[in-house]
Design an enzyme around this catalytic site. Structure first.
Site, PDB file in Angstrom:
ATOM      1  N   GLN A 105      -3.645   3.759   5.032  1.00  0.00           N
ATOM      2  CA  GLN A 105      -2.920   2.658   4.615  1.00  0.00           C
ATOM      3  C   GLN A 105      -1.932   2.778   4.902  1.00  0.00           C
ATOM      4  O   GLN A 105      -1.009   2.010   4.511  1.00  0.00           O
ATOM      5  CB  GLN A 105      -2.291   3.623   3.318  1.00  0.00           C
ATOM      6  N   ASN A 106      -1.768   3.841   6.381  1.00  0.00           N
ATOM      7  CA  ASN A 106      -0.394   2.978   6.995  1.00  0.00           C
ATOM      8  C   ASN A 106      -0.127   2.468   7.717  1.00  0.00           C
ATOM      9  O   ASN A 106      -0.669   1.852   8.970  1.00  0.00           O
ATOM     10  CB  ASN A 106       0.139   4.705   8.215  1.00  0.00           C
ATOM     11  N   HIS A 123      -3.439  -1.597   5.425  1.00  0.00           N
ATOM     12  CA  HIS A 123      -2.866  -2.222   4.759  1.00  0.00           C
ATOM     13  C   HIS A 123      -1.943  -3.312   6.129  1.00  0.00           C
ATOM     14  O   HIS A 123      -0.814  -3.015   6.220  1.00  0.00           O
ATOM     15  CB  HIS A 123      -1.303  -1.192   4.334  1.00  0.00           C
ATOM     16  N   CYS A 139       3.496 -25.429  13.834  1.00  0.00           N
ATOM     17  CA  CYS A 139       3.912 -23.763  13.904  1.00  0.00           C
ATOM     18  C   CYS A 139       2.839 -22.495  15.564  1.00  0.00           C
ATOM     19  O   CYS A 139       2.096 -22.116  15.346  1.00  0.00           O
ATOM     20  CB  CYS A 139       3.347 -22.760  12.807  1.00  0.00           C
ATOM     21  N   CYS A 155       8.961 -27.393  10.936  1.00  0.00           N
ATOM     22  CA  CYS A 155       8.140 -27.086   9.089  1.00  0.00           C
ATOM     23  C   CYS A 155       9.312 -26.383   8.380  1.00  0.00           C
ATOM     24  O   CYS A 155       9.359 -26.371   7.414  1.00  0.00           O
ATOM     25  CB  CYS A 155       6.641 -27.822   9.317  1.00  0.00           C
ATOM     26  N   GLY A 192      -2.203  12.949   2.694  1.00  0.00           N
ATOM     27  CA  GLY A 192      -0.513  12.660   2.534  1.00  0.00           C
ATOM     28  C   GLY A 192      -0.613  11.476   1.845  1.00  0.00           C
ATOM     29  O   GLY A 192       0.340  10.996   2.516  1.00  0.00           O
TER      30      GLY A 192
HETATM   31  C1  BJW Z   1       2.830  14.753   2.632  1.00  0.00           C
HETATM   32  C2  BJW Z   1       3.430  15.287   3.468  1.00  0.00           C
HETATM   33  C3  BJW Z   1       3.335  15.940   4.344  1.00  0.00           C
HETATM   34  C4  BJW Z   1       4.794  14.008   2.081  1.00  0.00           C
HETATM   35  N1  BJW Z   1       2.368  16.102   5.315  1.00  0.00           N
HETATM   36  N2  BJW Z   1       1.451  14.978   2.928  1.00  0.00           N
HETATM   37  C5  BJW Z   1      -6.697  -0.313  -9.984  1.00  0.00           C
HETATM   38  C6  BJW Z   1      -5.651  -0.021 -11.048  1.00  0.00           C
HETATM   39  C7  BJW Z   1      -3.764  -0.545 -11.133  1.00  0.00           C
HETATM   40  C8  BJW Z   1      -3.534  -1.577 -10.002  1.00  0.00           C
HETATM   41  C9  BJW Z   1      -4.255  -1.960  -9.524  1.00  0.00           C
HETATM   42  C10 BJW Z   1      -5.690  -1.767  -8.899  1.00  0.00           C
HETATM   43  N3  BJW Z   1      -5.658  -2.668  -8.022  1.00  0.00           N
HETATM   44  C11 BJW Z   1      -5.114  -3.321  -7.138  1.00  0.00           C
HETATM   45  C12 BJW Z   1      -3.847  -2.978  -8.424  1.00  0.00           C
HETATM   46  C13 BJW Z   1      -2.400  -3.706  -7.689  1.00  0.00           C
HETATM   47  C14 BJW Z   1      -2.418  -2.855  -6.827  1.00  0.00           C
HETATM   48  C15 BJW Z   1      -2.003  -1.533  -6.770  1.00  0.00           C
HETATM   49  O1  BJW Z   1      -2.844  -0.687  -6.626  1.00  0.00           O
HETATM   50  N4  BJW Z   1      -0.181  -0.816  -8.112  1.00  0.00           N
HETATM   51  C16 BJW Z   1      -0.828   0.155  -8.139  1.00  0.00           C
HETATM   52  C17 BJW Z   1       0.850   1.035  -7.519  1.00  0.00           C
HETATM   53  C18 BJW Z   1      -0.475   0.659  -9.762  1.00  0.00           C
HETATM   54  N5  BJW Z   1      -2.662  -2.930  -5.238  1.00  0.00           N
HETATM   55  C19 BJW Z   1      -2.566  -4.065  -5.212  1.00  0.00           C
HETATM   56  O2  BJW Z   1      -2.157  -5.407  -5.216  1.00  0.00           O
HETATM   57  C20 BJW Z   1      -3.471  -4.373  -3.436  1.00  0.00           C
HETATM   58  N6  BJW Z   1      -3.470  -5.439  -3.912  1.00  0.00           N
HETATM   59  C21 BJW Z   1      -5.338  -5.911  -4.517  1.00  0.00           C
HETATM   60  O3  BJW Z   1      -5.972  -5.066  -4.976  1.00  0.00           O
HETATM   61  O4  BJW Z   1      -5.793  -7.048  -4.298  1.00  0.00           O
HETATM   62  C22 BJW Z   1      -6.221  -7.863  -5.459  1.00  0.00           C
HETATM   63  C23 BJW Z   1      -6.611  -9.007  -4.927  1.00  0.00           C
HETATM   64  C24 BJW Z   1      -8.116  -9.547  -4.180  1.00  0.00           C
HETATM   65  C25 BJW Z   1      -8.135 -10.742  -3.963  1.00  0.00           C
HETATM   66  C26 BJW Z   1      -7.513 -11.529  -3.874  1.00  0.00           C
HETATM   67  C27 BJW Z   1      -5.892 -11.491  -3.711  1.00  0.00           C
HETATM   68  C28 BJW Z   1      -5.679 -10.331  -4.353  1.00  0.00           C
HETATM   69  C29 BJW Z   1      -2.901  -4.180  -1.712  1.00  0.00           C
HETATM   70  C30 BJW Z   1      -1.562  -2.715  -1.781  1.00  0.00           C
HETATM   71  C31 BJW Z   1      -0.878  -3.229  -0.919  1.00  0.00           C
HETATM   72  C32 BJW Z   1      -0.196  -1.625  -0.587  1.00  0.00           C
HETATM   73  N7  BJW Z   1       0.882  -2.254   0.130  1.00  0.00           N
HETATM   74  C33 BJW Z   1       1.952  -0.864   0.659  1.00  0.00           C
HETATM   75  C34 BJW Z   1       3.141  -1.708   0.964  1.00  0.00           C
HETATM   76  C35 BJW Z   1       2.180  -2.040   2.924  1.00  0.00           C
HETATM   77  C36 BJW Z   1       3.894  -2.653   3.552  1.00  0.00           C
HETATM   78  C37 BJW Z   1       5.238  -1.894   3.974  1.00  0.00           C
HETATM   79  O5  BJW Z   1       4.503  -1.144   4.557  1.00  0.00           O
HETATM   80  O6  BJW Z   1       5.982  -1.859   3.307  1.00  0.00           O
HETATM   81  O7  BJW Z   1       1.569   0.126   1.220  1.00  0.00           O
HETATM   82  S1  BJW Z   1       2.933  -0.615  -0.962  1.00  0.00           S
HETATM   83  C38 BJW Z   1       2.283   1.289  -0.254  1.00  0.00           C
HETATM   84  O8  BJW Z   1       1.847   2.637  -0.860  1.00  0.00           O
HETATM   85  C39 BJW Z   1       2.084   1.232   1.424  1.00  0.00           C
HETATM   86  C40 BJW Z   1       1.113   2.659   1.084  1.00  0.00           C
HETATM   87  O9  BJW Z   1       0.527   2.338   1.839  1.00  0.00           O
HETATM   88  C41 BJW Z   1       0.739   2.044  -0.262  1.00  0.00           C
HETATM   89  C42 BJW Z   1       0.482   3.536  -0.309  1.00  0.00           C
HETATM   90  O10 BJW Z   1       1.667   5.235  -0.897  1.00  0.00           O
HETATM   91  P1  BJW Z   1       1.316   6.516   0.337  1.00  0.00           P
HETATM   92  O11 BJW Z   1       0.770   6.159   0.986  1.00  0.00           O
HETATM   93  O12 BJW Z   1       0.370   7.807  -0.550  1.00  0.00           O
HETATM   94  O13 BJW Z   1       2.815   7.073   0.434  1.00  0.00           O
HETATM   95  P2  BJW Z   1       3.619   7.878  -0.960  1.00  0.00           P
HETATM   96  O14 BJW Z   1       4.719   7.824  -0.536  1.00  0.00           O
HETATM   97  O15 BJW Z   1       3.145   7.128  -2.599  1.00  0.00           O
HETATM   98  O16 BJW Z   1       3.166   9.127  -0.721  1.00  0.00           O
HETATM   99  C43 BJW Z   1       3.409  10.306   0.419  1.00  0.00           C
HETATM  100  C44 BJW Z   1       2.702  11.616  -0.245  1.00  0.00           C
HETATM  101  O17 BJW Z   1       2.400  12.258   1.350  1.00  0.00           O
HETATM  102  C45 BJW Z   1       2.518  11.909  -0.514  1.00  0.00           C
HETATM  103  O18 BJW Z   1       1.928  12.648  -1.906  1.00  0.00           O
HETATM  104  C46 BJW Z   1       4.165  13.181  -0.556  1.00  0.00           C
HETATM  105  O19 BJW Z   1       3.705  14.742  -1.607  1.00  0.00           O
HETATM  106  C47 BJW Z   1       3.156  13.661   0.292  1.00  0.00           C
HETATM  107  N8  BJW Z   1       3.618  14.221   1.900  1.00  0.00           N
HETATM  108  N9  BJW Z   1       5.212  15.156   3.384  1.00  0.00           N
HETATM  109  C48 BJW Z   1       0.843  15.576   4.313  1.00  0.00           C
HETATM  110  N10 BJW Z   1       3.827  16.636   6.152  1.00  0.00           N
END
Ligand code: BJW
Length: 243
Positions: A105-106, A123, A139, A155, A192
């Site tokens: 996801q990174n 992502h 563009c 544009c 993670g």
């Molecule tokens: C350690 C550590 C160490 C610390 N060692 N561990 C189903 C149910 C509910 C909602 C939805 C669903 N399906 C879709 C949704 C909506 C939405 C969603 O999921 N919302 C929820 C928040 C409720 N999803 C979307 O909108 C997605 N799109 C979609 O579904 O589109 C449908 C569609 C279809 C067709 C046409 C049009 C639309 C898109 C999701 C995009 C997410 N984007 C981001 C931002 C990316 C850009 C950026 O970087 O700015 O991605 S959000 C952010 O969260 C980023 C990450 O990749 C993602 C996940 O986060 P992650 O990696 O889990 O990080 P953290 O901080 O949450 O956790 C870190 C962990 O590490 C912790 O557990 C720590 O304990 C641990 N840790 N140190 C190991 N040393």
């Protein structure tokens, strides 16, 4: 079961698995110095509301603020290095061709910089740009007017980071390949990630094989795991993946 016994058990699962899928999240890069998203004190979003920044609506409403947030993160990522966890995954895949599918996801590109090939980046990639609106003939990224964000000089179309924001579709080929890897694996390592963002988190729930979580903190996916290794990625992955 003690932590050490759990680790030894998981090492046996790694050794015996024909197909391993690995799903990584922000914690994978934490020990490289990249802040996670949701860790309460240190996460990038302890200071900013993600719903305000990581959406197309937010970018259209305040392009400079969102562009600057990404520019800040790009600068930071350019200064960090892959850690021993990234390197252990890349080395395992090189020693065991065709056994591992790496899904991340990174957006930081650290797996790729560690030498992993064929990474499924669900992502996107923070170091690349794309046009906000469908690009017209005018563009051209080469001649875009510099600024925060750069714009088409004719544009006014804006460049934006090539990442996947909330409400946007994930890259279809990468998502299909990730779903296939989950459905065909004997073992999935979930490293993670808090497991709150879908559809990525759903991959762990559809994994055909055993699921091992590596995370120092509880996650939303712990109930789907056969083993939870409470520790850090850069410390545990080298132990888990050594031959
Ligand atoms: C350690 C550590 C160490 C610390 N060692 N561990 C189903 C149910 C509910 C909602 C939805 C669903 N399906 C879709 C949704 C909506 C939405 C969603 O999921 N919302 C929820 C928040 C409720 N999803 C979307 O909108 C997605 N799109 C979609 O579904 O589109 C449908 C569609 C279809 C067709 C046409 C049009 C639309 C898109 C999701 C995009 C997410 N984007 C981001 C931002 C990316 C850009 C950026 O970087 O700015 O991605 S959000 C952010 O969260 C980023 C990450 O990749 C993602 C996940 O986060 P992650 O990696 O889990 O990080 P953290 O901080 O949450 O956790 C870190 C962990 O590490 C912790 O557990 C720590 O304990 C641990 N840790 N140190 C190991 N040393």
């Amino acid at each position: 079961m003690s932590e050490d016994v759990l680790l030894q058990e998981a090492r046996r699962w790694v050794r015996d698995a024909r197909r391993i899928a690995v799903l990584t999240g922000a914690g994978m890069s934490a020990e490289s110095g990249v802040p996670t998203f949701r860790d309460a004190q240190t996460g990038l979003w302890a200071k900013f509301d993600p719903q305000q920044l990581a959406t197309e609506d937010a970018f259209r409403a305040n392009p400079k603020m969102v562009w600057d947030w990404y520019a800040f993160r790009r600068d930071m990522i350019a200064k960090v290095e892959p850690n021993n966890g990234h390197r252990a995954l890349a080395a395992f895949a090189q020693r065991h061709p065709h056994r591992m599918t790496l899904i991340t996801q990174n957006v930081d590109g650290l797996h790729q910089r560690a030498g992993s090939d064929g990474v499924l980046a669900l992502h996107g990639n923070i170091s690349e740009d794309k046009w906000l609106d469908v690009p017209k003939g005018c563009c051209n990224t080469e001649t875009a007017m510099p600024g925060s964000p750069p714009r088409c000089e004719r544009c006014g179309n804006m460049l934006r980071p090539a990442v996947v924001w909330f409400g946007e579709a994930l890259p279809m080929q990468a998502l299909i390949a990730a779903e296939t890897a989950a459905q065909e694996c004997d073992l999935m390592l979930v490293v993670g990630t808090s497991g709150v963002v879908y559809p990525a988190a759903g991959l762990a729930r559809t994994a055909a094989g055993r699921v091992v979580i590596i995370n120092p903190e509880p996650t939303e996916l712990d109930d789907a795991a056969d083993a939870v290794l409470r520790g850090k990625a850069a410390q545990l992955l080298p132990l888990l993946l050594e031959d």
